[in-house]
Design a protein around this motif. Sequence first.
Motif, PDB file in Angstrom:
ATOM      1  N   HIS A  26      10.678   8.062   4.043  1.00 39.34           N
ATOM      2  CA  HIS A  26       9.972   7.024   4.804  1.00 39.34           C
ATOM      3  C   HIS A  26      10.883   5.990   5.438  1.00 39.34           C
ATOM      4  N   GLY A  27      12.167   6.054   5.167  1.00 43.53           N
ATOM      5  CA  GLY A  27      13.071   5.042   5.697  1.00 43.53           C
ATOM      6  C   GLY A  27      12.756   3.675   5.117  1.00 43.53           C
ATOM      7  N   ALA A  28      13.006   2.622   5.894  1.00 46.77           N
ATOM      8  CA  ALA A  28      12.795   1.249   5.429  1.00 46.77           C
ATOM      9  C   ALA A  28      11.338   0.974   5.093  1.00 46.77           C
ATOM     10  N   ARG A  78      15.789   7.669  -8.784  1.00 42.83           N
ATOM     11  CA  ARG A  78      15.659   8.925  -8.044  1.00 42.83           C
ATOM     12  C   ARG A  78      14.398   8.920  -7.177  1.00 42.83           C
ATOM     13  N   ASP A  79      13.303   8.389  -7.708  1.00 39.51           N
ATOM     14  CA  ASP A  79      12.063   8.283  -6.933  1.00 39.51           C
ATOM     15  C   ASP A  79      12.251   7.358  -5.732  1.00 39.51           C
ATOM     16  N   LEU A  80      12.992   6.265  -5.931  1.00 40.14           N
ATOM     17  CA  LEU A  80      13.250   5.340  -4.826  1.00 40.14           C
ATOM     18  C   LEU A  80      14.082   5.995  -3.734  1.00 40.14           C
ATOM     19  N   LEU A 111       5.587   0.673   0.467  1.00 35.55           N
ATOM     20  CA  LEU A 111       4.716   1.544  -0.320  1.00 35.55           C
ATOM     21  C   LEU A 111       4.453   0.918  -1.676  1.00 35.55           C
ATOM     22  N   GLU A 112       3.463   1.458  -2.390  1.00 36.06           N
ATOM     23  CA  GLU A 112       3.146   0.990  -3.728  1.00 36.06           C
ATOM     24  C   GLU A 112       3.673   1.979  -4.756  1.00 36.06           C
TER      25      GLU A 112
END
Length: 143
Positions: free
Chosen positions: A63-65, A54-56, A70-71
């Motif tokens: 943010h798109g691709a 869900r976070d992904l 990101l970290e």
Amino acid sequence: MFVSDILSQKGGLVFTVTPGTSIAQVAQQLSVRRIGSVLVLDDDGAVAGIVSERDLVRALANHGAKALELEAKQVMTREVVTCDPDDSIDQVMESMTHGRFRHLPVVRHGELLGVVSIGDIVKSRLEETQHETEALKAYIVAG
């Protein structure tokens, strides 16, 4: 039945990442290991957060691709609800339902002991129901 009963059957193997792990690496681990989340541990080994599917999805939507660059610390859920091995399955089900999450780290005195998932809980309840049914059938036949 208790959380400790589930952990004794499934073991305490937990997949973790560091706060600096890229989201691309997190996604790869989720896919390869066929799991729904990873815990993010700080330098002391304490749970700092959790990154779920869900976070992904949320990161990709925002943010798109570029989300893949990101970290984990930028995407993770920081308010991680945990449970104790002595918590009942009913307590855990209520917590998961109320919080709308599917993975619950098991922690005692700051030590990570494992993770239980909604799948683990359902499996446990089904087994418990089967045992009760068998006991009732045996009681009826004996009576």
